[in-house]
Write a protein that holds these residues in place. Structure first.
Motif, short mmCIF file in Angstrom:
data_model
loop_
_atom_site.label_atom_id
_atom_site.label_comp_id
_atom_site.label_asym_id
_atom_site.label_seq_id
_atom_site.Cartn_x
_atom_site.Cartn_y
_atom_site.Cartn_z
N GLY A 50 11.34 -20.19 -21.41
CA GLY A 50 10.48 -21.38 -21.27
C GLY A 50 10.42 -21.92 -19.86
N TYR A 51 10.74 -21.07 -18.87
CA TYR A 51 10.68 -21.50 -17.47
C TYR A 51 9.24 -21.36 -16.98
CZ TYR A 51 12.62 -22.30 -12.77
OH TYR A 51 12.93 -22.83 -11.53
N CYS A 52 8.35 -22.14 -17.62
CA CYS A 52 6.92 -22.07 -17.34
C CYS A 52 6.31 -23.35 -17.91
CB CYS A 52 6.30 -20.85 -18.00
SG CYS A 52 6.79 -20.58 -19.73
N THR A 53 5.10 -23.67 -17.49
CA THR A 53 4.48 -24.95 -17.85
C THR A 53 3.23 -24.74 -18.70
OG1 THR A 53 5.28 -25.93 -15.78
CG2 THR A 53 3.54 -27.11 -16.94
N LEU A 54 3.25 -25.30 -19.91
CA LEU A 54 2.05 -25.27 -20.75
C LEU A 54 0.91 -25.94 -20.01
CD1 LEU A 54 3.18 -26.18 -24.37
CD2 LEU A 54 1.89 -24.15 -23.70
N TYR A 55 -0.28 -25.34 -20.04
CA TYR A 55 -1.49 -25.85 -19.37
C TYR A 55 -1.31 -25.90 -17.85
CZ TYR A 55 -0.87 -27.59 -24.06
OH TYR A 55 -0.52 -27.67 -25.38
N GLY A 56 -0.30 -25.19 -17.35
CA GLY A 56 -0.06 -25.12 -15.92
C GLY A 56 -0.15 -23.67 -15.47
N ASP A 57 1.01 -23.08 -15.14
CA ASP A 57 1.00 -21.66 -14.74
C ASP A 57 0.74 -20.75 -15.94
OD1 ASP A 57 3.51 -22.48 -15.74
OD2 ASP A 57 4.54 -20.84 -14.75
N MET A 58 0.68 -21.33 -17.16
CA MET A 58 0.37 -20.52 -18.34
C MET A 58 -1.14 -20.47 -18.63
SD MET A 58 3.52 -21.66 -20.83
CE MET A 58 3.10 -20.58 -22.20
N CYS A 59 -1.92 -21.20 -17.84
CA CYS A 59 -3.39 -21.24 -17.98
C CYS A 59 -4.01 -19.90 -17.62
CB CYS A 59 -3.97 -22.22 -16.95
SG CYS A 59 -4.45 -23.77 -17.61
N GLY A 60 -4.91 -19.41 -18.46
CA GLY A 60 -5.64 -18.20 -18.07
C GLY A 60 -6.00 -17.32 -19.24
N GLY A 61 -6.63 -16.20 -18.95
CA GLY A 61 -7.19 -15.34 -19.97
C GLY A 61 -6.29 -14.18 -20.37
N LEU A 62 -5.47 -13.69 -19.44
CA LEU A 62 -4.58 -12.57 -19.74
C LEU A 62 -3.28 -12.73 -18.97
CD1 LEU A 62 -4.20 -9.69 -21.05
CD2 LEU A 62 -5.04 -8.74 -18.90
N ALA A 63 -2.17 -12.57 -19.70
CA ALA A 63 -0.84 -12.64 -19.07
C ALA A 63 -0.41 -11.21 -18.76
CB ALA A 63 0.15 -13.32 -20.01
N VAL A 64 -0.70 -10.76 -17.56
CA VAL A 64 -0.57 -9.34 -17.21
C VAL A 64 0.88 -8.84 -17.31
CG1 VAL A 64 -0.91 -7.63 -15.36
CG2 VAL A 64 -2.59 -9.44 -15.73
N ILE A 65 1.83 -9.62 -16.78
CA ILE A 65 3.22 -9.13 -16.72
C ILE A 65 4.16 -9.90 -17.65
CG2 ILE A 65 2.98 -8.14 -14.40
CD1 ILE A 65 4.52 -10.64 -13.35
N SER A 66 3.61 -10.50 -18.71
CA SER A 66 4.46 -11.31 -19.60
C SER A 66 5.43 -10.48 -20.42
CB SER A 66 3.61 -12.18 -20.52
OG SER A 66 2.88 -11.38 -21.42
N ASP A 67 5.32 -9.16 -20.37
CA ASP A 67 6.30 -8.31 -21.04
C ASP A 67 7.15 -7.54 -20.02
OD1 ASP A 67 7.56 -7.38 -23.40
OD2 ASP A 67 6.38 -5.53 -23.37
N VAL A 68 7.10 -7.99 -18.77
CA VAL A 68 7.87 -7.33 -17.71
C VAL A 68 9.00 -8.25 -17.24
CG1 VAL A 68 7.75 -6.25 -15.41
CG2 VAL A 68 5.75 -6.16 -16.93
N PRO A 69 10.26 -7.90 -17.52
CA PRO A 69 11.38 -8.73 -17.06
C PRO A 69 11.42 -8.80 -15.53
CG PRO A 69 12.13 -7.01 -18.59
CD PRO A 69 10.71 -6.69 -18.25
#
Length: 278
Positions: free
Chosen positions: A153-172
């Motif tokens: 959860g080191y991320c901000t809803l409606y902030g850096d989580m804004c967008g259409g595709l989370a390209v590296i969200s499965d990359v540690p």
């Protein structure tokens, strides 16, 4: 020798999968251009390289959005990388907007300490900036959060989580560095060396480092992998990784508590055995 070869191949395969997945998703959604918030950090650097390989440099725009606590290098590193990649680079400061927003909220926040509220505000102003550019230009925003951040959860809803595709969200995060190394070489060293060596930071308060809130990623990532991908208990993880149960329990609690955020994250691309979301 063999083990190293395997790893290099695995890395290359994961990178190809990310490029292919990004290209497919963008095209299926009817977009041809993409926007990325370029912070001078390794996550947005890797995302930008994947985007360039997916849709071509002429279709990628990087946006630097310095705020009140951004280091000078965050802009210079981002600009340098955009230049090496041959993508467009735009600069929009959020400092003035941020100050004004805080002024308007000041009467409501009277007598309350500064805390994560003001940090999140900066992230959300960046999200709003990218979405405005997206609406105006018809480009899709790629989010740049990695799996380690999203897990805890080191991320901000409606902030850096804004967008259409989370390209590296499965990359540690530890794999982000390895993939970035690999594809930077393919792009003639597009990522400046300092981007690999600077300590990871959200730059949302003075001298902030990720390690203020989290253990180093080389400690965090194996805990996350054991819990999320191998369904180990905190006790098993602590014993096998020689870590305190308290630390492991704390990380596991963060993972469990932040499911509500992941439910609202942009869809991502699956490259490990257990990805979050759809």
């Amino acid at each position: 020798g063999d083990r190293h070869e395997d790893f290099a191949d695995e890395c290359a395969a994961a990178y190809q999968a990310l490029v292919l997945g990004t290209r497919d998703y963008i095209r299926k959604c009817g977009f041809s251009k993409v926007l990325i918030g370029l912070s001078g950090g390794i996550d947005s650097a890797l995302t930008a390289l994947i985007a360039v390989d997916a849709v071509g440099k002429e279709n990628v725009t990087g946006v630097g959005m310095p705020g009140p606590y951004s280091s000078e290098s965050s802009v210079t590193d981002a600009r340098e990388m955009a230049g090496r990649l041959g993508i467009r680079f735009e600069l929009v400061s959020i400092s003035g907007i941020c100050e004004r927003f805080e002024q308007e909220l000041a009467p409501l926040f009277a007598g309350m300490q500064r805390d994560v509220t003001e940090e999140n505000l900066q992230a959300r102003l960046r999200g709003a900036t990218l979405m405005a550019l997206s609406n105006k230009t018809g480009a899709i925003v790629l989010t740049t959060g990695n799996k380690s951040e999203l897990a805890v959860g080191y991320c901000t809803l409606y902030g850096d989580m804004c967008g259409g595709l989370a390209v590296i969200s499965d990359v540690p995060k530890t794999l982000v560095y390895k993939l970035a190394r690999l594809c930077s070489q393919r792009h003639n060293g597009a990522i400046p060396e300092v981007v690999f060596t600077k300590p990871p930071s959200a730059e949302l308060r003075p001298d902030q480092k990720d390690t203020d809130s989290l253990p180093p990623y080389e400690v965090l990532d194996p805990i996350l992998e054991a819990y999320i991908e191998h369904y180990r208990t905190p006790r098993e993880i602590a014993a096998s990784h020689n870590l305190s149960l308290e630390l492991v329990q704390d990380i596991v609690n963060k993972v469990d508590r932040n499911e509500y955020k992941r439910q609202q994250a942009a869809p991502g691309l699956k490259v490990t055995t257990e990805a979050f979301g759809v």
